[in-house]
Design a protein around this motif. Structure first.
Motif, mmCIF file in Angstrom:
data_model
loop_
_atom_site.group_PDB
_atom_site.id
_atom_site.type_symbol
_atom_site.label_atom_id
_atom_site.label_comp_id
_atom_site.label_asym_id
_atom_site.label_seq_id
_atom_site.Cartn_x
_atom_site.Cartn_y
_atom_site.Cartn_z
ATOM 1 N N THR A 1 -6.334 -0.525 1.092
ATOM 2 C CA THR A 1 -5.194 -1.428 1.186
ATOM 3 C C THR A 1 -5.236 -2.369 -0.029
ATOM 4 O OG1 THR A 1 -6.394 -3.128 2.392
ATOM 5 C CG2 THR A 1 -5.325 -1.394 3.713
ATOM 6 N N SER B 1 0.845 -1.200 0.000
ATOM 7 C CA SER B 1 0.000 0.000 0.000
ATOM 8 C C SER B 1 0.880 1.249 0.000
ATOM 9 C CB SER B 1 -0.913 0.014 1.226
ATOM 10 O OG SER B 1 -0.166 0.268 2.404
ATOM 11 N N ASN C 1 1.905 2.013 3.571
ATOM 12 C CA ASN C 1 3.047 1.260 4.070
ATOM 13 C C ASN C 1 4.347 1.741 3.438
ATOM 14 O OD1 ASN C 1 4.686 -1.697 3.793
ATOM 15 N ND2 ASN C 1 3.959 -1.043 5.810
ATOM 16 N N SER D 1 -3.978 7.389 4.933
ATOM 17 C CA SER D 1 -4.720 6.347 5.637
ATOM 18 C C SER D 1 -6.196 6.689 5.761
ATOM 19 C CB SER D 1 -4.121 6.090 7.020
ATOM 20 O OG SER D 1 -4.384 7.166 7.888
#
Length: 129
Positions: free
Chosen positions: A119, A68, A71, A114
């Motif tokens: 994701t 993602s 990440n 986020s």
């Protein structure tokens, strides 16, 4: 995309490698990497081999849908913070300041993304609820 000149010649070979990986990226992350990499090369800001490899790995995996964007940003927080610490400990304040700023910006990017980014599992239809 932030990159303004397609005929730009990179001064730093590591930044050229990042450009070759991120140029033409479809992900927002890859486009951000591409533009920032171009900007930092113009300002003669280096990049460690470790961070270069990490950024390239992140771009490739985000483009493939294996990681993602959130990440990827989180991984860069750690890498750039480590580089900043090493640069400051060697007395290279300018480089360390840029790396520390990169760590902070990636942390902010992770938090912001986020709130709206799916994701890889969510993109495949696998939802947490």
């Amino acid at each position: 995309m932030l990159k303004a000149i397609s005929s730009y010649t990179f001064k730093n070979p590591s930044r050229l490698q990042v450009d070759r990986t991120s140029d033409g990226s479809k992900s927002v992350y890859g486009q951000q990497v591409n533009g920032m990499n171009y900007f930092l090369d113009k300002k003669n800001v280096g990049i460690s081999d470790r961070s270069r490899d990490s950024v390239i790995d992140n771009v490739v995996k985000v483009e493939r849908g294996e990681r993602s964007e959130i990440n990827a940003h989180q991984r860069e927080v750690v890498g750039f913070a480590r580089d900043a610490f090493e640069s400051f400990s060697k007395g290279n304040v300018r480089q360390g300041s840029v790396e520390a700023a990169g760590s902070v910006l990636n942390a902010a990017g992770s938090v912001f993304k986020s709130t709206y980014t799916q994701t890889p599992h969510e993109k495949q239809g696998i939802h947490p609820w």
